[in-house]
Design a protein around this motif. Structure first.
Motif, PDB file in Angstrom:
ATOM      1  N   GLU A 184      -5.385  18.278 -21.122  1.00 21.84           N
ATOM      2  CA  GLU A 184      -3.966  18.273 -21.477  1.00 21.84           C
ATOM      3  C   GLU A 184      -3.833  17.663 -22.871  1.00 21.84           C
ATOM      4  O   GLU A 184      -4.502  16.680 -23.192  1.00 21.84           O
ATOM      5  CB  GLU A 184      -3.141  17.427 -20.494  1.00 21.84           C
ATOM      6  N   GLU A 245      -0.194   7.878 -12.678  1.00 16.82           N
ATOM      7  CA  GLU A 245       0.378   6.987 -13.702  1.00 16.82           C
ATOM      8  C   GLU A 245      -0.513   5.769 -13.910  1.00 16.82           C
ATOM      9  O   GLU A 245      -0.689   5.292 -15.042  1.00 16.82           O
ATOM     10  CB  GLU A 245       1.783   6.555 -13.294  1.00 16.82           C
ATOM     11  N   GLY A 248      -3.470   6.834 -15.997  1.00 19.52           N
ATOM     12  CA  GLY A 248      -3.053   7.023 -17.381  1.00 19.52           C
ATOM     13  C   GLY A 248      -2.896   5.707 -18.117  1.00 19.52           C
ATOM     14  O   GLY A 248      -3.349   5.558 -19.263  1.00 19.52           O
ATOM     15  N   THR A 249      -2.268   4.751 -17.475  1.00 18.74           N
ATOM     16  CA  THR A 249      -2.071   3.435 -18.092  1.00 18.74           C
ATOM     17  C   THR A 249      -3.402   2.738 -18.329  1.00 18.74           C
ATOM     18  O   THR A 249      -3.636   2.150 -19.399  1.00 18.74           O
ATOM     19  CB  THR A 249      -1.176   2.563 -17.202  1.00 18.74           C
ATOM     20  N   LYS A 271       2.156   6.135 -25.298  1.00 14.74           N
ATOM     21  CA  LYS A 271       2.934   6.646 -24.162  1.00 14.74           C
ATOM     22  C   LYS A 271       2.582   8.096 -23.869  1.00 14.74           C
ATOM     23  O   LYS A 271       2.377   8.481 -22.715  1.00 14.74           O
ATOM     24  CB  LYS A 271       4.423   6.516 -24.452  1.00 14.74           C
ATOM     25  N   VAL A 272       2.493   8.898 -24.942  1.00 20.48           N
ATOM     26  CA  VAL A 272       2.118  10.305 -24.761  1.00 20.48           C
ATOM     27  C   VAL A 272       0.697  10.417 -24.219  1.00 20.48           C
ATOM     28  O   VAL A 272       0.414  11.228 -23.323  1.00 20.48           O
ATOM     29  CB  VAL A 272       2.251  11.074 -26.088  1.00 20.48           C
ATOM     30  N   THR A 275       0.528   9.739 -20.550  1.00 23.89           N
ATOM     31  CA  THR A 275       1.088  10.878 -19.811  1.00 23.89           C
ATOM     32  C   THR A 275       0.100  12.031 -19.757  1.00 23.89           C
ATOM     33  O   THR A 275      -0.046  12.686 -18.713  1.00 23.89           O
ATOM     34  CB  THR A 275       2.403  11.342 -20.468  1.00 23.89           C
ATOM     35  N   ALA A 278      -2.536  11.213 -17.232  1.00 24.22           N
ATOM     36  CA  ALA A 278      -1.983  11.335 -15.882  1.00 24.22           C
ATOM     37  C   ALA A 278      -1.879  12.792 -15.455  1.00 24.22           C
ATOM     38  O   ALA A 278      -2.211  13.150 -14.311  1.00 24.22           O
ATOM     39  CB  ALA A 278      -0.610  10.657 -15.816  1.00 24.22           C
ATOM     40  N   ARG A 279      -1.426  13.642 -16.345  1.00 26.02           N
ATOM     41  CA  ARG A 279      -1.297  15.066 -16.010  1.00 26.02           C
ATOM     42  C   ARG A 279      -2.662  15.696 -15.762  1.00 26.02           C
ATOM     43  O   ARG A 279      -2.838  16.480 -14.806  1.00 26.02           O
ATOM     44  CB  ARG A 279      -0.576  15.805 -17.136  1.00 26.02           C
TER      45      ARG A 279
END
Length: 294
Positions: A184, A245, A248-249, A271-272, A275, A278-279
């Motif tokens: 992603e 999430e 991702g973090t 932040k992006v 995300t 996470a995706r």
């Protein structure tokens, strides 16, 4: 603006190319697909007295499955990597990453080795190489050596290749068992450099625990990076106990060199990036389990 004058050389073999680089030293530069180097030369962001064009060396264009790895010649164009059935079956991350690389003209001319050796922080194949623990094969007039992907990228557009060395092939491990993969990335427009992105590989054991995890990050540092904190944190845990999430973090936490530029601040990129991880995590896990909300 046009490039400053240079001497052009087109050897017929890796040995001839290595001998030329040995002769030229710091005044020589490899030209592979040219999709990154030529614009930099044209804008006079860099200059070399001698360009050694390896694009017509047949031995650098190959895709071979051997000993549980897919070895891809450094001169193999992106388009060939993306279309190859063996690559898609054995190293899905490469096939998934290829459509994100520029536009089809760039994918036709650009090469896997050129993209990796250029070491752009937003390079898709570099992120895949890190996530899968790929091995780089470097050849010089003195011989051949293997370089782990984890030791290859050393700075902005810098690698551990020594003067006179040519990246000749990259070997990607084939993951078996219950494995899932996803890529992603987010860019302003398709084909632009990624503001942030992730290549994720996950393997589950028979008890639905994370047996292995690789996370490559794009656009989040001065070099391609690996989400090592997240990888270490998730191995051994039950997949049902992990939220996308959280992964991702974890992947972004601890990064201390996230750039700020006209595309976005460091906080925005972080932040992006979280995300995108996470995706990709969600898609990779779903590929294994068939779940829609892993």
């Amino acid at each position: 603006m046009k490039a400053a004058p240079f001497a052009y050389h087109r050897p017929d073999s890796v040995k001839e190319a290595a001998d030329l680089l040995d002769e030229f030293g710091d005044d020589g530069k490899i030209l592979a697909g040219g999709q990154s180097l030529v614009p930099m030369l044209a804008m006079r962001l860099t200059h070399f007295e001698n360009l050694v064009d390896i694009s017509k060396i047949d031995e650098l264009q190959s895709i071979d499955l051997r000993d549980g790895q897919v070895r891809i010649g450094a001169g193999t164009p992106h388009a060939f990597v993306g279309m190859d059935d063996e690559v898609a079956d054995s190293v899905p991350l490469l096939a998934l990453a290829t459509p994100y690389i520029g536009h089809f003209q760039i994918r036709t001319r650009g090469t896997l080795g050129g993209a990796i050796a250029h070491a752009d922080p937003a390079a898709e194949y570099a992120a895949v190489a890190l996530a899968l623990d790929a091995q780089m094969e470097a050849v010089s007039s003195k011989g051949t050596r293997q370089i782990p992907a984890s030791e290859f990228f050393t700075g902005l557009w810098e690698t551990s290749l020594q003067t006179g060395e040519i990246l000749t092939a990259v070997s990607f491990p084939v993951w078996g068992g219950r494995s899932g993969f996803a890529v992603e990335e987010f860019a302003r427009r398709h084909g632009d450099f990624a503001i942030a992105g992730a290549a994720v590989a996950v393997e589950l054991d028979g008890d639905d625990r994370i047996a292995r995890c690789g996370i490559g990050l794009l656009g989040l540092g001065s070099t391609p990076l690996r989400g090592g904190a997240a990888e270490s944190a998730v191995v051994g845990r039950a997949v049902g106990d992990l939220s996308a999430e959280e992964v991702g973090t974890l992947a972004i936490d601890g990064l201390d060199d996230i750039p700020s530029d006209l595309q976005g601040s460091a906080a925005y990129r972080a932040k992006v990036g979280a995300t995108m991880v996470a995706r990709a995590w969600t898609t990779a896990i779903s590929e294994i389990t068939g779940a829609s909300d892993a």
